[in-house]
Design an enzyme around this catalytic site. Structure first.
Site: not given
Ligand SMILES: Cc1ncc(C[n+]2csc(CCOP(=O)(O)OP(=O)(O)O)c2C)c(N)n1
Length: 630
Positions: A280, A367, A395
């Protein structure tokens, strides 16, 4: 290379590896420079430069379908599909979206923003392809973070069973938005260190085939050798056991390596998972060095130093205020446990985590699981604090309804980023929570007018022991008001009159209170006396105050930075109807029945007619209507 001249990815087919390497450099420089003024998801995109180029070189988009999970890492794809010239408008009003968008390009075959949907969508596309007897590749690209999401795991389960042709690219940079967590992360860790399992397996198969057959016994032994080799090389074998051909791990910044594996994947029948290791922030030192997630998504920064361009001494950030107040209260209350679905940095829970590591759980992008873990904790008389963004709480609708509210459990839900969020756009606007929570029995739902009331509400929530309680708060910073030293509880379901008046009443809460006060002052100058009420409890309503107001028989104007359908204003209308006040003038301002795209919050409010001026005009109309009737 002039990136602005790129129309589509077909030019990649003719480029040599060294030319591709130059192109990668050009794209990195472009992203680092452009994003320094617009902000955006710099870290994830710098990590997928070679991977994206390799995919577009090896496949034929849009015939072959490349799907970006979460979609925040689709900038390189946008450049290669002819959108470089729009990057100075990235994430701005009417500008280039920060996520895939079908209206922008035929190469964006799947729109995202919320994580872990790519595998399910790819499965749908693969089924359709086979039913229509078409011939194309479906290539979902999913990060190691997004793979922790429940939907992704459900999809793996289904895909591995159905054995459809599909090439899943697992972009593993060991980071989610913050450092990745969980047992699956450990499986990937073992795979990363295991080396090239697939090649070893093929080589063994080749060798075994060369041994003259001496009957089934040897074949059986060969199978066993293969199996044990599998376990020798990769202790997890997670994906193979699920029915995928596992390829990799492969260095995601090495073109030759990527090409070799992608062409192998193209020849392989059934679902393939190509494990690609990337870094990243690759190519930009500040982002490469990031170990906490600061460079996942940023605002503008100084390119040379990597310093962020930030306002001096801003009022306290909402997330920090809430999490730090919870932390303070946790010192006295050992029952408090904080839960975050992958957002410890965004929810500013770092302080809580360092002080109470044993009472802080980052559960990954999960979630639903987070909500039910909170419910489970509450059954044991603990005091869970579920820190969750409004948009991601979508969610966990059923978990909040079925597990938390139905069992009337003492869970405190901190609903962060409630209201319009701005540049992340339509996938992230926190405008639906009131409508999907309001109808849940037992739930208390509130929103403070400023950070001082916010800290009292946090205290109220931790003291409340009659069931679930949720507090919405917006993205960004408070108003800079004076903070009380001592925390106090606010009686549940009580509103507050902020300004007296007898011509009309504005009922609102949270971020729209300053606008209501301003509009009331303008209207005052026009000769109207306007009452302003801080309707800080969205549920339960302050029925006593509302009934008194109804009896005053003045026009009522509700404002909410949330969808109108099923919202707060609707609950006022319903209550008026229930109590027989049928001829009251009630007008509602809020988010219309449409998805709101990216832009600054002020631009978006202007677009949908939610400014001070709009309030003034509409209340003027209401008041005149009332005068005419009288
Ligand atoms: C349902 C949902 N929860 C949380 C988020 C917030 N979020 C955005 S990106 C991200 C991490 C994704 O990690 P990964 O898939 O590994 O991609 P990377 O950025 O590391 O390339 C998270 C948690 C989200 N977009 N959707």
């Amino acid at each position: 290379m002039d990136l602005m001249s790129i129309k589509d990815p077909s030019f990649l087919k003719g480029l040599s590896t060294s030319e591709l390497e130059m192109l990668s450099g050009d794209i990195r420089n472009f992203l680092i420079e452009r994003l320094s003024s617009t902000g955006g998801h710099i870290g994830p995109n710098l990590g997928v430069v070679e991977l994206t180029i390799a995919l577009h070189k090896c496949f034929d988009s849009p015939k072959d379908k490349i799907l970006w999970d979460v979609g925040h890492q689709s900038y390189v794809h946008k450049i290669l599909t002819g959108r470089a010239s729009q990057f100075d408008t990235l994430r701005q009003y009417k500008g280039l979206c920060g996520f895939p968008k079908m209206a922008e390009s035929e190469h964006d075959v799947w729109e995202t923003g919320h994580s872990s949907t790519s595998l399910s969508a790819a499965m749908g596309m693969a089924i359709a392809r086979d039913l229509k007897k078409e011939n194309s590749y479906v290539i979902p690209v999913i990060g190691d973070g997004a793979l922790t999401g429940g939907m992704a795991l459900e999809a793996l389960n289904h895909i591995g069973h159905e054995k459809k042709n599909m090439i899943v690219i697992l972009n593993d940079n060991e980071m989610s938005i913050a450092p990745n967590v969980g047992a699956l992360h450990n499986v990937l860790g073992r795979l990363r260190t295991a080396g090239k399992y697939q090649w070893a397996k093929d080589e063994l198969e080749y060798l075994l085939k060369k041994i003259p057959a001496v009957g089934g016994k040897l074949a059986a032994t060969a199978e066993r050798v293969k199996d044990s080799l599998k376990y020798l090389f990769v202790s997890g074998v997670f994906f193979e056991e699920l029915g995928f051909t596992y390829l990799g791990p492969v260095d995601g910044h090495d073109y030759e390596n990527l090409f070799e594996n992608l062409s192998y994947a193209k020849k392989t029948e059934g679902p393939v998972l190509l494990h690609v290791i990337t870094k990243k922030g690759k190519g930009y030192q500040p982002a490469e060095n990031d170990t906490v997630g600061t460079w996942h998504g940023t605002g503008p920064y100084k390119m040379e130093t990597g310093d962020f361009v930030k306002p001096v001494n801003p009022p306290p950030a909402w997330s920090k205020l809430v999490s730090e107040t919870v932390r303070k209260l946790a010192r006295k209350d050992e029952r408090i446990v904080a839960i975050t679905p992958a957002m410890p940095v965004g929810s500013k829970l770092e302080g809580f985590a360092s002080e109470f590591p044993e009472r802080m759980y980052d559960v990954g992008i999960a979630e639903q699981h987070a909500a039910t873990v909170a419910a489970g904790l509450a059954t044991q008389k603990m005091k869970p604090f579920l820190a969750i963004y409004s948009t991601f709480l979508q969610r966990a609708y059923d978990q909040v309804l079925h597990d938390i509210c139905r069992q009337n459990l003492n869970v405190f839900i901190g609903i962060d980023r409630a209201g319009l969020v701005g540049s992340d756009g339509e996938t992230h606007q926190g405008v639906f929570d009131i409508a999907f929570l309001r109808h849940m029995p037992n739930l208390v739902l509130m929103m403070p007018k400023d950070e001082n009331e916010g800290q009292h509400m946090v205290y109220t929530a931790t003291q409340y022991d009659a069931g679930p309680i949720a507090m919405r708060f917006p993205r960004g910073n408070g108003l800079g008001v004076t903070m009380d030293e001592n925390l106090k509880t606010i009686p549940i379901g009580t509103w507050e009159v902020l300004k007296k008046g007898h011509d009309a009443a504005i009922l609102t809460f949270g971020t729209t209170i300053p606008m209501a006060m301003e509009a009331a002052n303008v209207l005052e100058k026009q000769g109207y006396s306007i009452k302003v009420i801080n309707a800080r409890f969205i549920k339960p309503l302050d029925e006593k105050m509302l009934l008194e107001l109804f009896k005053e028989n003045i026009p009522i104007f509700t404002i909410e930075e949330a969808v109108l359908q099923g919202g707060f204003g609707s609950s006022v209308l319903e209550f008026a109807q229930e109590k027989g006040f049928h001829h009251l003038e009630i007008d509602r301002m809020g988010i219309p029945d449409q998805f709101i795209e990216h832009g600054s919050v002020d631009e978006l409010l202007e677009e949908i007619g939610m400014t001070t001026n709009d309030v003034v005009i509409r209340i003027n109309k209401l008041a005149r209507k009332k005068q005419k009737r009288a």
